[in-house]
Design a protein around this motif. Sequence first.
Motif, PDB file in Angstrom:
ATOM      1  N   ASN A   1      27.251  35.899  48.274  1.00  0.00           N
ATOM      2  CA  ASN A   1      28.355  35.755  47.326  1.00  0.00           C
ATOM      3  C   ASN A   1      29.112  34.438  47.460  1.00  0.00           C
ATOM      4  O   ASN A   1      30.084  34.231  46.742  1.00  0.00           O
ATOM      5  CB  ASN A   1      29.358  36.905  47.499  1.00  0.00           C
ATOM      6  CG  ASN A   1      28.724  38.255  47.220  1.00  0.00           C
ATOM      7  OD1 ASN A   1      27.901  38.387  46.308  1.00  0.00           O
ATOM      8  ND2 ASN A   1      29.087  39.254  48.006  1.00  0.00           N
TER       9      ASN A   1
ATOM     10  N   ARG B   1      30.311  30.330  39.762  1.00  0.00           N
ATOM     11  CA  ARG B   1      30.728  31.446  40.607  1.00  0.00           C
ATOM     12  C   ARG B   1      31.666  30.974  41.716  1.00  0.00           C
ATOM     13  O   ARG B   1      32.678  31.619  42.018  1.00  0.00           O
ATOM     14  CB  ARG B   1      29.492  32.119  41.216  1.00  0.00           C
ATOM     15  CG  ARG B   1      29.801  33.398  41.984  1.00  0.00           C
ATOM     16  CD  ARG B   1      28.618  33.793  42.834  1.00  0.00           C
ATOM     17  NE  ARG B   1      28.389  32.843  43.918  1.00  0.00           N
ATOM     18  CZ  ARG B   1      27.381  32.926  44.783  1.00  0.00           C
ATOM     19  NH1 ARG B   1      26.501  33.906  44.663  1.00  0.00           N
ATOM     20  NH2 ARG B   1      27.244  32.037  45.743  1.00  0.00           N
TER      21      ARG B   1
ATOM     22  N   GLU C   1      35.019  30.198  40.120  1.00  0.00           N
ATOM     23  CA  GLU C   1      35.733  31.427  39.795  1.00  0.00           C
ATOM     24  C   GLU C   1      36.298  32.076  41.056  1.00  0.00           C
ATOM     25  O   GLU C   1      37.431  32.592  41.049  1.00  0.00           O
ATOM     26  CB  GLU C   1      34.786  32.389  39.080  1.00  0.00           C
ATOM     27  CG  GLU C   1      35.456  33.673  38.623  1.00  0.00           C
ATOM     28  CD  GLU C   1      34.500  34.597  37.897  1.00  0.00           C
ATOM     29  OE1 GLU C   1      34.885  35.746  37.605  1.00  0.00           O
ATOM     30  OE2 GLU C   1      33.357  34.161  37.638  1.00  0.00           O
ATOM     31  N   LYS C   2      35.539  32.025  42.123  1.00  0.00           N
ATOM     32  CA  LYS C   2      36.021  32.591  43.377  1.00  0.00           C
ATOM     33  C   LYS C   2      37.229  31.813  43.890  1.00  0.00           C
ATOM     34  O   LYS C   2      38.228  32.398  44.342  1.00  0.00           O
ATOM     35  CB  LYS C   2      34.901  32.567  44.419  1.00  0.00           C
ATOM     36  CG  LYS C   2      35.328  33.142  45.757  1.00  0.00           C
ATOM     37  CD  LYS C   2      34.216  33.042  46.778  1.00  0.00           C
ATOM     38  CE  LYS C   2      34.690  33.544  48.128  1.00  0.00           C
ATOM     39  NZ  LYS C   2      33.650  33.403  49.172  1.00  0.00           N
TER      40      LYS C   2
ATOM     41  N   ARG D   1      40.196  32.765  41.809  1.00  0.00           N
ATOM     42  CA  ARG D   1      40.722  34.082  42.162  1.00  0.00           C
ATOM     43  C   ARG D   1      41.503  34.039  43.479  1.00  0.00           C
ATOM     44  O   ARG D   1      42.582  34.628  43.592  1.00  0.00           O
ATOM     45  CB  ARG D   1      39.570  35.090  42.264  1.00  0.00           C
ATOM     46  CG  ARG D   1      40.049  36.517  42.494  1.00  0.00           C
ATOM     47  CD  ARG D   1      38.953  37.410  43.019  1.00  0.00           C
ATOM     48  NE  ARG D   1      39.514  38.711  43.384  1.00  0.00           N
ATOM     49  CZ  ARG D   1      40.170  38.960  44.507  1.00  0.00           C
ATOM     50  NH1 ARG D   1      40.346  37.990  45.395  1.00  0.00           N
ATOM     51  NH2 ARG D   1      40.653  40.168  44.742  1.00  0.00           N
TER      52      ARG D   1
ATOM     53  N   GLY E   1      39.631  44.255  44.694  1.00  0.00           N
ATOM     54  CA  GLY E   1      38.753  44.379  43.541  1.00  0.00           C
ATOM     55  C   GLY E   1      39.354  43.879  42.243  1.00  0.00           C
ATOM     56  O   GLY E   1      38.732  44.002  41.185  1.00  0.00           O
ATOM     57  N   ALA E   2      40.554  43.336  42.302  1.00  0.00           N
ATOM     58  CA  ALA E   2      41.215  42.857  41.086  1.00  0.00           C
ATOM     59  C   ALA E   2      40.599  41.541  40.636  1.00  0.00           C
ATOM     60  O   ALA E   2      40.184  40.716  41.450  1.00  0.00           O
ATOM     61  CB  ALA E   2      42.710  42.672  41.334  1.00  0.00           C
ATOM     62  N   THR E   3      40.555  41.349  39.332  1.00  0.00           N
ATOM     63  CA  THR E   3      40.031  40.109  38.777  1.00  0.00           C
ATOM     64  C   THR E   3      41.113  39.034  38.753  1.00  0.00           C
ATOM     65  O   THR E   3      42.293  39.299  39.005  1.00  0.00           O
ATOM     66  CB  THR E   3      39.503  40.352  37.361  1.00  0.00           C
ATOM     67  OG1 THR E   3      40.603  40.754  36.519  1.00  0.00           O
ATOM     68  CG2 THR E   3      38.437  41.432  37.354  1.00  0.00           C
ATOM     69  N   THR E   4      40.689  37.834  38.441  1.00  0.00           N
ATOM     70  CA  THR E   4      41.632  36.709  38.375  1.00  0.00           C
ATOM     71  C   THR E   4      42.670  36.947  37.288  1.00  0.00           C
ATOM     72  O   THR E   4      43.862  36.650  37.477  1.00  0.00           O
ATOM     73  CB  THR E   4      40.862  35.409  38.106  1.00  0.00           C
ATOM     74  OG1 THR E   4      39.843  35.252  39.097  1.00  0.00           O
ATOM     75  CG2 THR E   4      41.791  34.214  38.147  1.00  0.00           C
ATOM     76  N   VAL E   5      42.232  37.507  36.159  1.00  0.00           N
ATOM     77  CA  VAL E   5      43.165  37.754  35.051  1.00  0.00           C
ATOM     78  C   VAL E   5      44.222  38.778  35.459  1.00  0.00           C
ATOM     79  O   VAL E   5      45.418  38.618  35.168  1.00  0.00           O
ATOM     80  CB  VAL E   5      42.386  38.226  33.809  1.00  0.00           C
ATOM     81  CG1 VAL E   5      43.345  38.569  32.675  1.00  0.00           C
ATOM     82  CG2 VAL E   5      41.396  37.160  33.369  1.00  0.00           C
TER      83      VAL E   5
END
Length: 998
Positions: A77, A729, A732-733, A736, A788-792
């Motif tokens: 990941n 990826r 995005e990580k 986040r 487990g929450a997303t960036t948004v």
Amino acid sequence: MAATVRRQRPRRLACWALMAVLLADLLALSDTLAVMSVDLGSESMKVAIVKPGVPMEIVLNKESRRKTPVTVTLKENERFFGDSAASMAIKNPKATLRYFQHLLGKQENNPHVALYRARFPEHELGFDPQRQTVYFQISPQLQFSPEEVLSMLLNYSRSLAEDFAEQPIKDAVITVPAFFNQAERRAVLQAARMAGLKVLQLINDNTATALSYGVFRRKDINSTAQNIMFYDMGSGSTVCTIVTYQTVKTKDAGMQPQLQIRGVGFDRTLGGLEMELRLREHLAGIFNEQRKGQRAKDVRENPRAMAKLLREANRLKTILSANADHMAQIEGLMDDVDFKAKVTRAEFEELCADLFERVPGPVQQALQSAEMKLDEIEQVILVGGATRVPRVQEVLLKAVGKEELGKNINADEAAAVGAVYQAAALSKAFKVKPFVVRDAVIYPILVEFTREVEEEPGVRSLKHNKRVLFGRMGPYPQRKVITFNRYNHDFDFHINYGDLGFLGPEDLRVFGSQNLTTVKLKGVGESFRKYPDYESKGIKAHFNLDESGVLSLDRVEAVFETLVEDSPEEESTLTKLGNTISSLFGGGTTQDTKENGTDTVQEEEEGPAEGSKAEPGEQAELREEAEAPTEDTSPPPPPEPKGDAAPEGEEAAEKDNGEKPEAQKPSEKGEAGAEGVPPAPEEEKKQKPARKQRMVEEIGVELVVLDLPDLRQDELARSAQKLQDLTLRDLEKQEREKAANSLEAFIFETQDKLYQPEYQEVSTEEQREDISGRLRAASTWLEDEGFGATTVMLKEKLTELRKLCQGLFFRVEERRKWPERLSALDNLLNHSSMFLTGARLIPEMDQIFTEVEMTTLEKVINETWAWKNATVAEQAKLPATEKPVLLSKDIEAKMMALDREVQYLLNKAKFAKPRPRPKDKNGTRAEPPLNASASDQGDKVIRPAGQTEDAKPISEPEQETRSEPADSEPLELGGPAAESEQKEQPTGQKPTLKNDEL
């Protein structure tokens, strides 16, 4: 006047056209204002950039270091690069890839692949049956080829450069070892293409080092040749280079410095890594010996322990270069057992004794390839980190026979600096001082083909021919054309490496395939049938060895010629007009045009005729028109021995073709075939009705790559997309993680602020309890569900909390700004009032302000005072927990309005035109006041004889009264500006007299 305007119109049109071209160039360069270089070493890399205002700067990585480990850690990941990946080598050695450049361009049966497996047994190498290469098998789902891993690292280096330059970068120059062959160079180019980099050049690292040395010693280079030897021992390999510096005359820039690579010698496996591996093996043996009676496992079977030992061996090698002995220490090496052992420099030198014996080898190879002796070498300069080992310097000094070794160059960064200088020179966005670079071909390349010959009447046999295309130590870049004269049907020829006898047996095994490409031509017979009445000039194959040292076949053409009758009456009026216009704009066929058009092309004919005495390995006749495009002083190469006479008329026709021009030769490709000098006037009169017509037919080419097949376009696109997905990826990580950190920091900071006095003053107990409860709930959510929450979701939660606390923060911020803003407003009001009072005291005859202007200023001052007093009084009545009515932005707006009025009057005073003094009845000027300055009294001059009393002073230029800048400097009376005005007064006129300024 009309005629003048008509004459100027073409010039104006030309100027507009030139401006349009320059604007287009600027727009094209707007995205390429920075270039980078990557010095790609075996152990570490250095990145340098050039951008406007930043000349040749080494990029600092995220740890603020100037060099970055060439290490990549690939997990399911996430990915790590550089120092972060190096720290992961101990925790996860299987997923941490190092020294993967040693696998570039090599098939599975290459000895270097087996050597890599022996050095790093923790890596699982898979086999690619299509390309016969290997790839890294990280997990069943993760597998990457060496080109893909290198592409990730190049993309990371670009991100470092872009962060340092603060702008996007696409153009790059990448350094490669000088011993890289065609397959290895193409592999690096494919990796760069996957990363989206535009490679301006693959420059040899020894050439980049030599360029860096010459650029900073440009003044020391003269017409006398200076031979310098660079000995570069890095982590993975050793390269010795002999470079000649001298000034040469170039066509465009006159006398300029030049470096020429004269000789190169190398050892692919001699370097610091091999020394560290031997130290690691020695330390592993000591550790096993210490635990011999404990029935412990062999430390060599534990990848993590071996990674720790390799890191300690690297540190130990560095320390032993300056100390006679050192204590190796590793905490918890294996099974929670600490390791400690003393190692001396003598033990280290004994372990690497055979390596030190190989140190003089590259020196001898370089001298042999350059055909020089040690006496001709003026200086030997050390480059590379492994040259810091004392024993290496001792052996090298003895081998070269010099008094001392040169250490006057940055051994780590010289190649990166030289490469970025070359990048700036190749980029259109920068202009650098010319420095001619002539690199050398390490591995010769030749063309092989087979044809039928008739040795006896009725007896035909096959004859194998070899023609050297690019000889060993020949300069590049260059283009060559080889002509096949004896084929009228489809045929094949082969491009292979030439004589590699200078390589040892082991080096030949590592080198790989000596066959490069098989070229299959299609359409030769059809071209002959298409032009049956034309004379064949052969099948011409155009080869290009570009700046990166990569060979390519540009095109293959069948050339035909014939003589056609062309009467002068057939030329139409439009044709004459077109020829006239072409000659006016330089479109005529001149000798200069011919020379420029064929400047860098060398043509090589197929070879001797059938039945000649030439052997298959003999080199054909070489017709060289220019050695290099930028020079005109290099002597032409000596003529090579020719074979026996060709068939009747063939060679002579080819020679005539090279000496006589072909005027107006149309072809299907629109190419001109002018070659040679114009014919004599007598011949022109005799042959005027006839002219040569050349027809060029493109021949189909099918290339069969033999050394290492390149990735197909679909595979290349798939690899690029895979790497782009990994990059997205990672981004995005990072986004986040940044959002989660921001939310967590906001919660903690706000909870702390609620107990500070200034926040408690502007909020009630109920408001603080509400905010505190919401913050606790958000903190609990972040701990339980935040993983487990997303960036948004994280950003929305942060926005919700900020909106909740917005009123509280606003009230505190306004109260912090009030003292400073109100004090500034009071000062401005006081100064404005004083200025207005002084302006009203100016005498009427010297008054420069109107009553309307002063009344306007007075009105603004009074309104501002009234607003301030009323707003402050109203704010004092409100409780601190309510929204304030005294806002800092309103105070700033009032200050700007008042300052604008004052600045307008100040500018008017600075640039106001002084009024002339009244005159008495006798025409003389009134006496100056008692307080007049001495400079005013000294302005009087005696009028020359014959000048009337009513001579008027020169009028000053009219000044704008409203739009002058507020920060313009006034001219002081009696200063330089005033003196210059007085000096410029024409003779016989009265100078302008100035009043005292306000």
